[in-house]
Every structure is written in structure tokens, then in C-alpha cells.
Design an enzyme around this catalytic site. Structure first.
Site, PDB file in Angstrom:
ATOM      1  N   ASN A  35      -1.317  44.714 -13.702  1.00  0.00           N
ATOM      2  CA  ASN A  35      -0.571  44.844 -12.960  1.00  0.00           C
ATOM      3  C   ASN A  35       0.657  44.131 -14.247  1.00  0.00           C
ATOM      4  O   ASN A  35       2.027  43.850 -14.022  1.00  0.00           O
ATOM      5  CB  ASN A  35      -0.223  43.945 -12.145  1.00  0.00           C
ATOM      6  CG  ASN A  35      -0.720  44.002 -10.501  1.00  0.00           C
ATOM      7  OD1 ASN A  35      -0.878  45.196 -10.580  1.00  0.00           O
ATOM      8  ND2 ASN A  35      -1.531  43.367  -9.724  1.00  0.00           N
ATOM      9  N   CYS A 128       4.499  49.625   1.860  1.00  0.00           N
ATOM     10  CA  CYS A 128       3.646  50.060   1.416  1.00  0.00           C
ATOM     11  C   CYS A 128       1.922  49.876   2.452  1.00  0.00           C
ATOM     12  O   CYS A 128       2.947  48.971   2.940  1.00  0.00           O
ATOM     13  CB  CYS A 128       3.073  50.002  -0.033  1.00  0.00           C
ATOM     14  SG  CYS A 128       2.850  47.941  -0.186  1.00  0.00           S
ATOM     15  N   ARG A 411      -5.877  53.757  -8.718  1.00  0.00           N
ATOM     16  CA  ARG A 411      -4.945  53.293  -9.094  1.00  0.00           C
ATOM     17  C   ARG A 411      -5.239  52.167  -9.981  1.00  0.00           C
ATOM     18  O   ARG A 411      -4.530  51.646 -10.772  1.00  0.00           O
ATOM     19  CB  ARG A 411      -3.726  52.991  -7.592  1.00  0.00           C
ATOM     20  CG  ARG A 411      -3.374  54.137  -7.625  1.00  0.00           C
ATOM     21  CD  ARG A 411      -2.655  54.131  -5.913  1.00  0.00           C
ATOM     22  NE  ARG A 411      -0.953  53.673  -6.867  1.00  0.00           N
ATOM     23  CZ  ARG A 411       0.118  53.204  -5.577  1.00  0.00           C
ATOM     24  NH1 ARG A 411       0.308  54.082  -4.543  1.00  0.00           N
ATOM     25  NH2 ARG A 411       0.853  52.949  -6.907  1.00  0.00           N
TER      26      ARG A 411
HETATM   27  C1  UD1 Z   1       2.804  42.095  -6.845  1.00  0.00           C
HETATM   28  C2  UD1 Z   1       1.270  42.502  -8.461  1.00  0.00           C
HETATM   29  C3  UD1 Z   1       0.135  42.207  -6.333  1.00  0.00           C
HETATM   30  C4  UD1 Z   1       0.105  41.640  -5.896  1.00  0.00           C
HETATM   31  C5  UD1 Z   1       1.422  40.403  -5.654  1.00  0.00           C
HETATM   32  C6  UD1 Z   1       1.188  39.158  -4.949  1.00  0.00           C
HETATM   33  C7  UD1 Z   1       1.871  44.065  -9.418  1.00  0.00           C
HETATM   34  C8  UD1 Z   1       3.187  45.011 -10.039  1.00  0.00           C
HETATM   35  N1  UD1 Z   1       1.972  43.682  -8.168  1.00  0.00           N
HETATM   36  O1  UD1 Z   1       2.801  42.590  -6.242  1.00  0.00           O
HETATM   37  O2  UD1 Z   1      -0.524  43.601  -6.718  1.00  0.00           O
HETATM   38  O3  UD1 Z   1      -0.411  41.289  -4.455  1.00  0.00           O
HETATM   39  O4  UD1 Z   1       1.991  39.915  -6.750  1.00  0.00           O
HETATM   40  O5  UD1 Z   1       0.572  38.326  -5.920  1.00  0.00           O
HETATM   41  O6  UD1 Z   1       1.790  42.605 -10.567  1.00  0.00           O
HETATM   42  N2  UD1 Z   1       8.875  38.652  -1.299  1.00  0.00           N
HETATM   43  C9  UD1 Z   1      10.122  38.305  -0.606  1.00  0.00           C
HETATM   44  N3  UD1 Z   1      11.399  38.488  -0.898  1.00  0.00           N
HETATM   45  C10 UD1 Z   1      11.299  38.921  -2.543  1.00  0.00           C
HETATM   46  C11 UD1 Z   1      10.411  39.542  -2.784  1.00  0.00           C
HETATM   47  C12 UD1 Z   1       8.995  39.270  -2.610  1.00  0.00           C
HETATM   48  O7  UD1 Z   1      10.361  37.897   1.063  1.00  0.00           O
HETATM   49  O8  UD1 Z   1      12.877  39.554  -2.738  1.00  0.00           O
HETATM   50  C13 UD1 Z   1       7.471  38.166  -0.762  1.00  0.00           C
HETATM   51  C14 UD1 Z   1       6.569  39.513  -0.481  1.00  0.00           C
HETATM   52  O9  UD1 Z   1       7.107  39.827   1.407  1.00  0.00           O
HETATM   53  C15 UD1 Z   1       4.938  38.800  -0.206  1.00  0.00           C
HETATM   54  C16 UD1 Z   1       5.372  37.129  -1.385  1.00  0.00           C
HETATM   55  O10 UD1 Z   1       7.139  37.903  -1.212  1.00  0.00           O
HETATM   56  O11 UD1 Z   1       4.828  38.245   1.335  1.00  0.00           O
HETATM   57  C17 UD1 Z   1       4.883  38.342  -2.680  1.00  0.00           C
HETATM   58  O12 UD1 Z   1       5.325  38.603  -3.708  1.00  0.00           O
HETATM   59  P1  UD1 Z   1       5.463  39.550  -4.900  1.00  0.00           P
HETATM   60  O13 UD1 Z   1       4.991  37.946  -5.357  1.00  0.00           O
HETATM   61  O14 UD1 Z   1       7.319  40.055  -4.917  1.00  0.00           O
HETATM   62  O15 UD1 Z   1       4.522  40.420  -4.911  1.00  0.00           O
HETATM   63  P2  UD1 Z   1       4.870  41.916  -5.705  1.00  0.00           P
HETATM   64  O16 UD1 Z   1       5.603  40.988  -7.396  1.00  0.00           O
HETATM   65  O17 UD1 Z   1       5.173  42.602  -5.213  1.00  0.00           O
END
Ligand code: UD1
Length: 434
Positions: A35, A128, A411
Site C-alpha cells: 500500500n 470492489c 495482488r
Molecule cells: C486503504 C488501503 C486498504 C485499507 C484501507 C483502510 C491502499 C492502497 N489501500 O484503502 O488496503 O483496507 O485503506 O485501512 O492504501 N471513505 C468515505 N469517503 C471517501 C473515502 C473513503 O466514506 O471519500 C470511507 C470508505 O468507504 C471506508 C473508509 O472511509 O469505509 C476507509 O477508506 P480509505 O481510508 O479511503 O481506504 P483506501 O485508501 O481506499
């Protein structure tokens, strides 16, 4: 080696056959963090100079990110676990949908592309297996930095108006501490005009890793690892030679491999402060963990039930919820696991049940009554970490567990079966035409 086009898709029935019951012993090497590496690779778009990244894990997601960057004009050269990214001649601000679609993390390109080129068109990553993956916070933050952003036909188009098309520093308060949004906005702000403050920022170690890389490239980022990150924009970033942090999720998976087989293993390199919640829960479950230089030595005998709820860092990581549940399926007593981060991240429950686990599911809560023995069965890993959970369950189950869903596993885990076999596991990869 220069990254070339993806090989043609083959319809192969790939699976791992895990024969359970072996004790493990020895040392397991932890690769660089997937990540972190994915976002650090995207940071190469911010500079005309070459970024050298070391300790990059050999994973299909890394190859996919390399292909996306190459499609934008980056010269990507990979030698083992070192990757050189030469961003002098960026020729496109729009990564192709076919490539982006295969890798959610490709959305990271939007921040640096916008900062460097003043424009970016990136297809929405979409949901996903583990749930919807919104980018609302990313978009809101880019707008706060002066970008105009529209989303049409599944593509996010962002642009900066004005003579030099430069983003302007601004104040951003994230509604939730999204890891991806924090990282996207840090990269965008690195070249902006003036100071940006990101409040309610994610605290994850990968955010600190990105800040350290950006600073090594000449950026001015402070406060990473706290809820308020300040970035003072600079005119340009320069070359850097930087090693990715160890993968805390791979390390956690290996700790669980020791625990589920009631074995003793040395695992490293690790940064124990990245694994605080995991170490605490393993100790609560009865494991002994001792630091030995940059390694952690874990020994496990009887495992007792523990409760856990997934939370943003420094809470228990959602990425280790499924692997930990495999362990709890074999613990003495009843454990309660609550998944708070992703809405669809308990699909492994049904697969563990096929192996004889006793789990009741209500909403986002799983109630796991430990059983004396799991029994080998054909199972499917429904996402990356669920696949790892199946392999772990197979390690301690009676007989043979056949794990499908390796397209997910590969992956995020480099040579998982080779590594585990080297410490005593019995895993075979089989692949034949479907
Ligand atoms: C990253 C990690 C993933 C990990 C996740 C949480 C990478 C490539 N992936 O994913 O492996 O499981 O952090 O630790 O680094 N959310 C919103 N609005 C937004 C963005 C996010 O509501 O605009 C929510 C999502 O739905 C989720 C939570 O925030 O419930 C965490 O998401 P986020 O921290 O953004 O995860 P990723 O960066 O996608």
C-alpha cells in the site's frame, strides 16, 4: 527490465492445495509494503527527475501500477525489488480505463497529475469485493485547492484555471480520515502555491512513508502521523532514492500463520509500532512476542478467544480482520469481531463455515465459537485478505484445503506459498486450463 504490456488473459483454474497439520519454524522475510509502494510510485509524477524506490514488493498490483505510469509517459525500469521511475516526459494526463480498472490505487495519479500538469482525467475506481470505495473526500479536497472537478461518464476530470495552472494551498477538513484521500491531497498540495492544512488526516504508517518520500524529494510536509498535516508548496521536486517501509499486513499475516499452527517463528523486518493493535490482540490470545533486532519472534501454544473491532490506525486494521478470524475459529471460547471500515468484508465467514468453523453473523458483527479442529475443504478467497485467511485456515485444518481466488492473493502476497513452505508448510500451486 522495462515493463511491457500485460500478458494475454488465460483461463486457468489456479489454486493452492494446503495440507494442514505441519508445525512451522524458522524465519519469514517481510517484503516492502504494497500500500505504500503503490502511492510512492504515483509520486514520481510530481517530478521531472528520476525516483528510485527500493524494497518494492514483487506483486501483480505493482506491475499494474508500473503499466499505468508507463502509459502516462513515465519510463519504468525494474531490477528485482528496485524500481526507477523517470517522469521527465509525461505525455498524458489521462490513464487508460482498461488499466485503471484493474487497479483501484491508480486513482492516486489524480493528485500528482493535477499538481504537475494542471489537468487530469482519471476513471472512477468503482467498488470492489469489500464494498463501495467512494472518492468524495479526494474530490472535495482537490476543489479546496482550487481545482474544478466534474464527474461524467465514470471519469473524474480535474483542472486548474489561470495562467500557470497551479493549485493553491487551502484548508481541508476530511469528514472521515480516508487513507487514500489524505495521500492524494498531500501529493496535490506538494506543488501548490502556498500552505495547505489537512485536518482529520489518516494516521496510517503509509501516510508517514509518503510524507518522508515527498520530503526526500524536496517537499515541505510536516505533521504526518498526526490528525493535522501541513504542506507548504514548493516550485519543483527533485530526484530521490528511497526504501519502502516493511509491509505491516504481510507481517501480521505471518504472525497469524505462527499462531494458527501453534508454532514459533521469527518474522522481519518489522516496525513493531506499526503493529501495536495486532501484537496486543495476539498477546491477549495467549501468544508470546519478543522483539529481536528488526525481527519479531512469536511463539504460540494454546489460543484463547479475544474480541476485536476494526478501526483506522492505530486501531486494529481491517486488512487483518479476515486472517485473524481464521485464528479465532480455532481459539478456546467465543470471540466477537466487528468490521467497522468496509461494509462487505465478512464474506470469508461462509468459507470458514465450510471448513467447520462455528460463526454466527449479524450485520457487521461475527460471533465466533472456537472449534477444536477445522477440516480441509474447497474454499474461495473472495478478496485479497480473505484469500490469505483461507490459506491460514488450511495450515491448521485436517486434510487438504483447496484455495481458489488466487488472482486476489497474488495482488498482495509475494510468493506466499514458497515463503510458508520454506518454514515447514505444505502448499502446492496447481494451475490447469479451466
Ligand atoms: C486503504 C488501503 C486498504 C485499507 C484501507 C483502510 C491502499 C492502497 N489501500 O484503502 O488496503 O483496507 O485503506 O485501512 O492504501 N471513505 C468515505 N469517503 C471517501 C473515502 C473513503 O466514506 O471519500 C470511507 C470508505 O468507504 C471506508 C473508509 O472511509 O469505509 C476507509 O477508506 P480509505 O481510508 O479511503 O481506504 P483506501 O485508501 O481506499
Amino acid at each position: 527490465m522495462t515493463i511491457s504490456a500485460a500478458p494475454p488473459v488465460q483461463l486457468l483454474d489456479s489454486r493452492l492445495e494446503v495440507t494442514g497439520g505441519s508445525r512451522l519454524s524458522g524465519h519469514l522475510r517481510v517484503n516492502g509494503a504494497k500500500n505504500s509502494a503503490l502511492v510512492l510510485m504515483a509520486a514520481c509524477l510530481l517530478s521531472r527527475d528520476t525516483l528510485r524506490l527500493r524494497n518494492v514488493p514483487p506483486l501483480t498490483d505493482i506491475t499494474a501500477m508500473g503499466e499505468i505510469l508507463a502509459a502516462l509517459g513515465v519510463r519504468v525500469t525494474r531490477h528485482g525489488e528496485t524500481i526507477d521511475l523517470d517522469g521527465e516526459h509525461i505525455s498524458r494526463a489521462a490513464p487508460p480505463y482498461e488499466l485503471v480498472n484493474s487497479l483501484r490505487a491508480s486513482f492516486f495519479c489524480i493528485g500528482p497529475l493535477l499538481a504537475r500538469m494542471g489537468t487530469a482525467q482519471v476513471p472512477l475506481p468503482g467498488g470492489c469485493q469489500i464494498g463501495s470505495r467512494p472518492v468524495v473526500e479526494h474530490v472535495k479536497g482537490l476543489k479546496a485547492l482550487g481545482a474544478q472537478v466534474t464527474i461524467e461518464h465514470g471519469v473524474v476530470t480535474a483542472s486548474v484555471q489561470g495562467r500557470n495552472r497551479r493549485l493553491k494551498g487551502g484548508h481541508i477538513h476530511l469528514d472521515c480520515p480516508s487513507v487514500g484521500a489524505t495521500e492524494t491531497l498531500m501529493m496535490a498540495a506538494a506543488l501548490a502555491d502556498g500552505e495547505t492544512v489537512i485536518d482529520n488526516a489518516a494516521l496510517e504508517p503509509e501516510v508517514i512513508d509518503l510524507a518522508d518520500l515527498l520530503n526526500a524529494m524536496g517537499a515541505k510536509v510536516r505533521g504526518a502521523g498526526t490528525p493535522s498535516i501541513t504542506i507548504v508548496g514548493v516550485d519543483a521536486l527533485h530526484e530521490a532514492d528511497y526504501a519502502v517501509i516493511p509491509d505491516r499486513i504481510e507481517a501480521g499475516t505471518f504472525l497469524l500463520a505462527a499462531a494458527i499452527t501453534r508454532s514459533e517463528l521469527s518474522i522481519g523486518p518489522v516496525l513493531p509500532e506499526h503493529l501495536g493493535a495486532v501484537i496486543t490482540k495476539l498477546e491477549e490470545a495467549g501468544c508470546r512476542l519478543v522483539a529481536d533486532g528488526s525481527n519479531l519472534v512469536i511463539s504460540a501454544k494454546a489460543i484463547t478467544a479475544v474480541d476485536l473491532r476494526t478501526m483506522p490506525f492505530p486501531g486494529f486494521p481491517t486488512d487483518l480482520q479476515a486472517p485473524f478470524m481464521s485464528l479465532l475459529a480455532t481459539a478456546k471460547g467465543t470471540s466477537v469481531v466487528v468490521e467497522n471500515i468496509f461494509e462487505n468484508r465478512l464474506q470469508h465467514v461462509a468459507e470458514l463455515q465450510r471448513m467447520g468453523a462455528s460463526i454466527r453473523l449479524q450485520g457487521n458483527t461475527a460471533c465466533i465459537e472456537g472449534v477444536a479442529r477445522l477440516s480441509g475443504a474447497p474454499v474461495h478467497g473472495t478478496d485479497l485478505r480473505a484469500s490469505a485467511a483461507m490459506v491460514l485456515a488450511g495450515l491448521c485444518a485436517d486434510g487438504v484445503t483447496t484455495v481458489r481466488g488466487l488472482e486476489f492473493l497474488d495482488r498482495g502476497y509475494a510468493n506466499l506459498e514458497d515463503k510458508l513452505n520454506a518454514v515447514g508448510a505444505r502448499i502446492r500451486r496447481l494451475s490447469d486450463a479451466a
